[in-house]
Design a protein around this motif. Structure first.
Motif, PDB file in Angstrom:
ATOM      1  N   GLY A 113       0.826  -1.430  -0.032  1.00 31.51           N
ATOM      2  CA  GLY A 113       0.040   0.068   0.286  1.00 31.51           C
ATOM      3  C   GLY A 113       0.811   1.166  -0.088  1.00 31.51           C
ATOM      4  O   GLY A 113       2.228   0.439  -0.299  1.00 31.51           O
ATOM      5  N   THR A 115       0.381   6.281   1.088  1.00 33.48           N
ATOM      6  CA  THR A 115      -0.548   6.760   2.118  1.00 33.48           C
ATOM      7  C   THR A 115      -0.310   8.247   1.128  1.00 33.48           C
ATOM      8  O   THR A 115       0.751   8.465   0.328  1.00 33.48           O
ATOM      9  CB  THR A 115      -0.148   6.629   3.082  1.00 33.48           C
ATOM     10  N   VAL A 126      -4.090   4.205   1.000  1.00 32.80           N
ATOM     11  CA  VAL A 126      -4.480   3.847   0.332  1.00 32.80           C
ATOM     12  C   VAL A 126      -4.070   2.078   0.494  1.00 32.80           C
ATOM     13  O   VAL A 126      -2.887   1.956  -0.337  1.00 32.80           O
ATOM     14  CB  VAL A 126      -3.871   4.037  -0.978  1.00 32.80           C
ATOM     15  N   ILE A 131      -1.291  -2.839  -6.309  1.00 24.57           N
ATOM     16  CA  ILE A 131      -1.262  -1.464  -6.732  1.00 24.57           C
ATOM     17  C   ILE A 131      -0.250  -1.330  -7.330  1.00 24.57           C
ATOM     18  O   ILE A 131       0.872  -1.238  -7.211  1.00 24.57           O
ATOM     19  CB  ILE A 131      -1.245  -0.568  -5.651  1.00 24.57           C
ATOM     20  N   LEU A 152      -9.142  -1.391  -4.270  1.00 28.13           N
ATOM     21  CA  LEU A 152      -8.618  -0.458  -3.516  1.00 28.13           C
ATOM     22  C   LEU A 152      -9.898  -0.022  -1.663  1.00 28.13           C
ATOM     23  O   LEU A 152     -11.174   0.277  -2.488  1.00 28.13           O
ATOM     24  CB  LEU A 152      -8.294   0.809  -4.618  1.00 28.13           C
ATOM     25  N   THR A 153      -9.106   0.034  -0.952  1.00 28.55           N
ATOM     26  CA  THR A 153      -9.691   1.088   0.249  1.00 28.55           C
ATOM     27  C   THR A 153      -8.806   2.841   0.198  1.00 28.55           C
ATOM     28  O   THR A 153      -7.440   2.748   0.039  1.00 28.55           O
ATOM     29  CB  THR A 153     -10.575   0.195   1.964  1.00 28.55           C
ATOM     30  N   PHE A 154      -9.669   3.414   0.653  1.00 30.00           N
ATOM     31  CA  PHE A 154      -9.085   4.611   0.824  1.00 30.00           C
ATOM     32  C   PHE A 154      -8.964   5.216   2.633  1.00 30.00           C
ATOM     33  O   PHE A 154     -10.624   5.137   3.273  1.00 30.00           O
ATOM     34  CB  PHE A 154      -9.689   5.558   0.250  1.00 30.00           C
ATOM     35  N   THR A 167     -14.175   3.313  -1.189  1.00 29.17           N
ATOM     36  CA  THR A 167     -13.382   2.086  -1.835  1.00 29.17           C
ATOM     37  C   THR A 167     -13.691   2.115  -3.428  1.00 29.17           C
ATOM     38  O   THR A 167     -14.296   2.872  -4.373  1.00 29.17           O
ATOM     39  CB  THR A 167     -14.212   1.087  -1.635  1.00 29.17           C
TER      40      THR A 167
END
Length: 347
Positions: A113, A115, A126, A131, A152-154, A167
């Protein structure tokens, strides 16, 4: 019948020659790989130093370069970059790979992930199943850049402002230099598939709790003018040079609701907000505008007037309208519905 003659044995000298040539080839390739490894490190250091002189903060905790014999694999631990305006990007582990036969084409991955930090909103972490990004044609303006994220998750950091996207099933972004005959121009394309968003105003009323999808296809003129020590100064330089974004196609879909962009032209004002006009198609626009009026976001009589304007131009289940960004406001027809999108925070 005479006995056949025995097959001739391969000369030892020939074996030695073949083996020697193989060793020379291996040694030469190894030397080339070692040189390419050193060149990669030197260019990374030079690029980082150039960014620092321009006002950026760039660094990493550790760097390893491997991939012998056919690849260059670069792994950065705790990589980070930050500009003067406060935008920043960090990754606990960033991996890059290029093949020896194409050393200027890089594929990057952040499996753990990353950031990104907003100047006002704060950090957003993220995470995702995938990714990755690719970078090539480094001498172009701009270089070819592609980004792809899957599942993805935010997540905003504690105390940070909410982020509009929570998401997304898939996010793609592509930036390309236009062909030479077109001129000083670049193409930009963005796609968000099945995202969960926190939207306000008109978009929030239309989307509700339904998954959203976004698509944007535009052309940026005067792309060589996008230069500066940070994001605001780069956008101001581009705007002062007469840079505009022409929109070829775009839209936001939420269930059976739709805001489609048919054409338009956008720029950035001195207040850091977008300005320009978009020709849009709206599905369920009258209902959404009426809902805005009933909740007190805008006066009910003005909402009804805007709905009447939309209905007057309606064809089928779509209503055509003009979306204006002017004087810091977004207006749909004659009605101001929200502030204009902010591209950067003025100092």
């Amino acid at each position: 019948m005479p006995d056949p003659s025995a097959p001739r044995k391969l000369s030892r000298l020939r074996l030695y020659i073949v083996f020697g040539l193989f060793l020379v080839l291996v040694a030469g390739w190894s030397a080339t790989w070692v040189w390419a490894r050193g060149e990669t490190q030197a260019r990374m250091d030079a690029g980082a130093e150039m960014l620092r002189r321009a006002g950026y903060e760039v660094g990493w905790k550790a760097r390893t370069v491997g991939g012998y014999p056919f690849r260059l694999n670069v792994t950065l631990t705790e990589a980070r970059i930050r500009d003067r305006s406060g935008w920043a990007l960090e990754a606990p582990k960033l991996e890059g790979q290029a093949f020896m036969h194409a050393p200027t084409t890089w594929v990057l991955a952040a499996q753990d992930g990353l950031t990104f930090t907003r100047p006002v909103g704060g950090p957003v972490a993220v995470k995702g199943k995938l990714i990755r990004a690719s970078l090539s044609h480094l001498t172009n303006t701009p270089p070819n850049l592609s980004f792809e994220g899957v599942e993805l998750t935010f997540t905003p950091a504690p105390g940070a402002n909410p982020f509009s996207l929570q998401t997304a099933e898939r996010v793609e972004f592509h930036l390309r230099q236009a062909p030479s005959e077109v001129g000083d121009e670049a193409g930009v394309w963005l796609s968000v598939k099945n995202g969960k968003a926190q939207l306000s105003g008109l978009l929030g009323r239309i989307a509700g709790d339904k998954p959203i999808s976004v698509e944007w296809d535009g052309r940026i003129s005067k792309i060589s003018a996008v230069r500066g020590s940070d994001w605001p100064s780069a956008v101001r330089a581009w705007s002062q040079a007469g840079g505009r974004m022409s929109v070829k196609r775009g839209g936001l879909t939420a269930g059976d609701a739709l805001i489609g962009v048919n054409s338009g032209s956008l720029g950035v004002g001195t207040d850091g907000r977008a300005n320009g006009v978009l020709d849009v198609s709206l599905r369920q626009a009258p209902r959404a505008l009426s809902a805005l009026g009933q909740t007190g976001t805008i006066p009910a009589d003005r909402a009804e007037a805007a709905a009447a304007v939309a209905q007057a131009r309606e064809t089928g289940d779509l209503a055509r309208a003009t979306l204006n960004f002017e004087a810091g406001q977004t207006t749909l027809g004659p009605v101001a519905i929200a502030p204009a999108p902010k591209v950067y925070e003025p100092r």
